[in-house]
Design a protein around this motif. Structure first.
Motif, PDB file in Angstrom:
ATOM      1  N   HIS A   1       0.809  -1.207   0.000  1.00 62.87           N
ATOM      2  CA  HIS A   1       0.000   0.000   0.000  1.00 62.87           C
ATOM      3  C   HIS A   1       0.851   1.270   0.000  1.00 62.87           C
TER       4      HIS A   1
ATOM      5  N   TYR B   1      -0.317   4.120  -2.548  1.00 63.91           N
ATOM      6  CA  TYR B   1      -1.666   4.678  -2.469  1.00 63.91           C
ATOM      7  C   TYR B   1      -1.683   6.136  -2.038  1.00 63.91           C
ATOM      8  N   ARG B   2      -0.562   6.648  -1.577  1.00 64.50           N
ATOM      9  CA  ARG B   2      -0.494   8.090  -1.293  1.00 64.50           C
ATOM     10  C   ARG B   2      -0.659   8.879  -2.592  1.00 64.50           C
ATOM     11  N   TYR B   3      -0.195   8.301  -3.704  1.00 59.52           N
ATOM     12  CA  TYR B   3      -0.392   8.943  -5.000  1.00 59.52           C
ATOM     13  C   TYR B   3      -1.866   8.951  -5.390  1.00 59.52           C
TER      14      TYR B   3
ATOM     15  N   LEU C   1      -4.447   9.030  -3.309  1.00 63.39           N
ATOM     16  CA  LEU C   1      -5.119  10.038  -2.489  1.00 63.39           C
ATOM     17  C   LEU C   1      -4.836  11.437  -3.015  1.00 63.39           C
ATOM     18  N   ALA C   2      -3.590  11.715  -3.354  1.00 63.65           N
ATOM     19  CA  ALA C   2      -3.238  13.031  -3.905  1.00 63.65           C
ATOM     20  C   ALA C   2      -3.910  13.253  -5.263  1.00 63.65           C
TER      21      ALA C   2
END
Length: 148
Positions: free
Chosen positions: A76, A79-81, A83-84
Motif C-alpha cells: 500500500h 496509495y499516497r499517489y 489520495l493526492a
C-alpha cells in the motif's frame, strides 16, 4: 486470488452527496445540483482516469513479455499517489463547475476560482499522480526498453 470489489469510495461520496442535498434543501444554499453531486462526480471521474491510465501503463509494460507475466507489486505504499490524485481531481472538477456556473463569490478561496490555469494544472497533476502510482505498482523490469 482476486480481491473483492471495494466500493467504499462510492459509499462515502454518496453519503457526502446526501449531506450536501440536505443542506441545499433545508438551509436554502444556492448550490446547483451539479455542485451537490460533486463528490460522486469526483470519485467517478477519478476511477475512470485510474482505469484509463492503468490500461495505457500496462499496455506499455506488457509489450514484449509474451512468455512471462507482468509483475504487479503488492503493498500500500503507492496509495499516497491515489489520495493526492483524488484531491487534485476534486479541485479540477470544482473549478470546471465554477467555470460552467459563472462568476460567484469564492470567499477568498483561490483554489475554487474557476480559472483556466487551475483547471489545467489540477488536471495535469491528477494524471501525473496516476502515472506515478502505476510506476510504483508495476515492476520496473517489465517496462519496455528501447535498444539502439
Amino acid at each position: 486470488m482476486a480481491q473483492p470489489l471495494q466500493p467504499a469510495g462510492f459509499y462515502w461520496s454518496g453519503f457526502l452527496c446526501l449531506v450536501l442535498a440536505v443542506f441545499k434543501l433545508t438551509m436554502e444554499a444556492h448550490w446547483s445540483w451539479w455542485r451537490v453531486l460533486l463528490p460522486f462526480w469526483a470519485v467517478l471521474g477519478h476511477n475512470i482516469l485510474y482505469i484509463t491510465v492503468g490500461f495505457v501503463w500496462l499496455s506499455f509494460a506488457d509489450d514484449g513479455t509474451a512468455e512471462e507475466e507482468v509483475t504487479i507489486r503488492q503493498g500500500h505504499g503507492a496509495y499516497r499517489y491515489q489520495l493526492a490524485a483524488l484531491v487534485c481531481f476534486v479541485i479540477f472538477a470544482d473549478n470546471v463547475l465554477r467555470r460552467i456556473e459563472g462568476p460567484a463569490e469564492t470567499v477568498g478561496f483561490w483554489l475554487s476560482s474557476g480559472r483556466w490555469e487551475l483547471i489545467l494544472v489540477s488536471g495535469m497533476l491528477s494524471v501525473l499522480l496516476q502515472l506515478l502510482f502505476w510506476s510504483e505498482t508495476v515492476a520496473p523490469r517489465n517496462r519496455r526498453t528501447h535498444r539502439g
